[in-house]
Design a protein around this motif. Structure first.
Motif, PDB file in Angstrom:
ATOM      1  N   MET A  45      28.964 109.784  99.808  1.00  0.00           N
ATOM      2  CA  MET A  45      28.143 110.132  98.642  1.00  0.00           C
ATOM      3  C   MET A  45      27.751 108.829  97.965  1.00  0.00           C
ATOM      4  N   ARG A  46      26.610 108.866  97.310  1.00  0.00           N
ATOM      5  CA  ARG A  46      26.174 107.704  96.557  1.00  0.00           C
ATOM      6  C   ARG A  46      25.417 108.209  95.335  1.00  0.00           C
ATOM      7  N   GLU A  47      25.832 107.749  94.161  1.00  0.00           N
ATOM      8  CA  GLU A  47      25.109 108.112  92.947  1.00  0.00           C
ATOM      9  C   GLU A  47      23.853 107.254  92.862  1.00  0.00           C
ATOM     10  N   GLN A  48      22.837 107.769  92.222  1.00  0.00           N
ATOM     11  CA  GLN A  48      21.558 107.068  92.167  1.00  0.00           C
ATOM     12  C   GLN A  48      21.665 105.685  91.552  1.00  0.00           C
ATOM     13  N   THR A  49      22.547 105.524  90.595  1.00  0.00           N
ATOM     14  CA  THR A  49      22.643 104.250  89.883  1.00  0.00           C
ATOM     15  C   THR A  49      23.576 103.257  90.557  1.00  0.00           C
ATOM     16  N   GLN A  50      24.257 103.680  91.619  1.00  0.00           N
ATOM     17  CA  GLN A  50      25.240 102.804  92.259  1.00  0.00           C
ATOM     18  C   GLN A  50      24.865 102.512  93.698  1.00  0.00           C
ATOM     19  N   ARG A  51      25.262 101.339  94.169  1.00  0.00           N
ATOM     20  CA  ARG A  51      25.070 100.987  95.569  1.00  0.00           C
ATOM     21  C   ARG A  51      26.286 101.378  96.405  1.00  0.00           C
ATOM     22  N   LYS A  52      27.419 101.541  95.737  1.00  0.00           N
ATOM     23  CA  LYS A  52      28.664 101.809  96.449  1.00  0.00           C
ATOM     24  C   LYS A  52      28.665 103.201  97.067  1.00  0.00           C
ATOM     25  N   LYS A  53      29.284 103.267  98.239  1.00  0.00           N
ATOM     26  CA  LYS A  53      29.471 104.551  98.909  1.00  0.00           C
ATOM     27  C   LYS A  53      30.843 105.088  98.516  1.00  0.00           C
ATOM     28  N   SER A  54      30.926 106.396  98.364  1.00  0.00           N
ATOM     29  CA  SER A  54      32.199 107.066  98.065  1.00  0.00           C
ATOM     30  C   SER A  54      32.479 108.070  99.170  1.00  0.00           C
ATOM     31  N   TYR A  55      33.728 108.148  99.568  1.00  0.00           N
ATOM     32  CA  TYR A  55      34.141 109.004 100.667  1.00  0.00           C
ATOM     33  C   TYR A  55      35.160 110.019 100.174  1.00  0.00           C
ATOM     34  N   LEU A  56      35.076 111.251 100.653  1.00  0.00           N
ATOM     35  CA  LEU A  56      36.039 112.277 100.285  1.00  0.00           C
ATOM     36  C   LEU A  56      37.303 112.127 101.123  1.00  0.00           C
ATOM     37  N   ALA A  57      38.432 112.350 100.489  1.00  0.00           N
ATOM     38  CA  ALA A  57      39.715 112.249 101.173  1.00  0.00           C
ATOM     39  C   ALA A  57      39.775 113.188 102.377  1.00  0.00           C
ATOM     40  N   ILE A  58      39.191 114.376 102.254  1.00  0.00           N
ATOM     41  CA  ILE A  58      39.236 115.339 103.353  1.00  0.00           C
ATOM     42  C   ILE A  58      38.484 114.830 104.579  1.00  0.00           C
ATOM     43  N   ASP A  59      37.390 114.085 104.362  1.00  0.00           N
ATOM     44  CA  ASP A  59      36.639 113.535 105.494  1.00  0.00           C
ATOM     45  C   ASP A  59      37.404 112.401 106.170  1.00  0.00           C
ATOM     46  N   ILE A  60      38.068 111.573 105.369  1.00  0.00           N
ATOM     47  CA  ILE A  60      38.898 110.498 105.925  1.00  0.00           C
ATOM     48  C   ILE A  60      40.069 111.104 106.693  1.00  0.00           C
ATOM     49  N   GLY A  61      40.704 112.115 106.104  1.00  0.00           N
ATOM     50  CA  GLY A  61      41.820 112.787 106.758  1.00  0.00           C
ATOM     51  C   GLY A  61      41.410 113.438 108.062  1.00  0.00           C
ATOM     52  N   ARG A  62      40.233 114.055 108.079  1.00  0.00           N
ATOM     53  CA  ARG A  62      39.730 114.704 109.301  1.00  0.00           C
ATOM     54  C   ARG A  62      39.557 113.676 110.404  1.00  0.00           C
ATOM     55  N   LYS A  63      38.953 112.550 110.069  1.00  0.00           N
ATOM     56  CA  LYS A  63      38.718 111.511 111.076  1.00  0.00           C
ATOM     57  C   LYS A  63      40.046 110.965 111.610  1.00  0.00           C
ATOM     58  N   LEU A  64      41.003 110.698 110.727  1.00  0.00           N
ATOM     59  CA  LEU A  64      42.312 110.207 111.170  1.00  0.00           C
ATOM     60  C   LEU A  64      43.016 111.237 112.050  1.00  0.00           C
ATOM     61  N   TYR A  65      42.921 112.500 111.662  1.00  0.00           N
ATOM     62  CA  TYR A  65      43.552 113.564 112.451  1.00  0.00           C
ATOM     63  C   TYR A  65      42.934 113.645 113.843  1.00  0.00           C
ATOM     64  N   GLU A  66      41.612 113.570 113.920  1.00  0.00           N
ATOM     65  CA  GLU A  66      40.928 113.643 115.215  1.00  0.00           C
ATOM     66  C   GLU A  66      41.288 112.462 116.089  1.00  0.00           C
ATOM     67  N   LEU A  67      41.388 111.283 115.510  1.00  0.00           N
ATOM     68  CA  LEU A  67      41.772 110.104 116.278  1.00  0.00           C
ATOM     69  C   LEU A  67      43.223 110.229 116.783  1.00  0.00           C
ATOM     70  N   GLN A  68      44.052 110.815 115.960  1.00  0.00           N
ATOM     71  CA  GLN A  68      45.448 111.040 116.327  1.00  0.00           C
ATOM     72  C   GLN A  68      45.528 111.991 117.523  1.00  0.00           C
ATOM     73  N   GLN A  69      44.675 112.999 117.555  1.00  0.00           N
ATOM     74  CA  GLN A  69      44.689 113.997 118.615  1.00  0.00           C
ATOM     75  C   GLN A  69      44.179 113.441 119.945  1.00  0.00           C
ATOM     76  N   THR A  70      43.267 112.464 119.891  1.00  0.00           N
ATOM     77  CA  THR A  70      42.680 111.959 121.122  1.00  0.00           C
ATOM     78  C   THR A  70      43.447 110.788 121.701  1.00  0.00           C
ATOM     79  N   ALA A  71      44.401 110.243 120.949  1.00  0.00           N
ATOM     80  CA  ALA A  71      45.175 109.110 121.449  1.00  0.00           C
ATOM     81  C   ALA A  71      46.100 109.564 122.569  1.00  0.00           C
ATOM     82  N   VAL A  72      46.203 108.729 123.595  1.00  0.00           N
ATOM     83  CA  VAL A  72      47.046 109.078 124.750  1.00  0.00           C
ATOM     84  C   VAL A  72      48.215 108.145 124.808  1.00  0.00           C
TER      85      VAL A  72
END
Length: 72
Positions: A45-72
């Motif tokens: 997400m990015r607010e109109q007045t800011q350049r910074k990107k913001s990420y939701l914890a659930i999206d970060i958690g999903r990505k970490l979980y998926e990476l955990q599942q694919t690791a061999v």
């Protein structure tokens, strides 16, 4: 192996529900380049007045979980 819920709760406990790229970097313990590569396909997400990107914890958690599942 942690569940997606456990990962998200851990992230939220440390940083809240919305994280900056710097907070994600600290959580992952990675460098700036590695963090940017990790976040490349994570929705943000990015607010109109800011350049910074913001990420939701659930999206970060999903990505970490998926990476955990694919690791061999």
């Amino acid at each position: 192996m942690a569940t997606k819920r456990e990962i998200v709760e851990d992230i939220r406990g440390q940083y809240g529900n919305v994280l900056s790229q710097e907070q994600v970097r600290k959580y992952l313990g990675k460098g700036k380049g590695e963090t940017a590569a990790f976040l490349a396909d994570v929705p943000f997400m990015r607010e109109q007045t800011q350049r910074k990107k913001s990420y939701l914890a659930i999206d970060i958690g999903r990505k970490l979980y998926e990476l955990q599942q694919t690791a061999v």
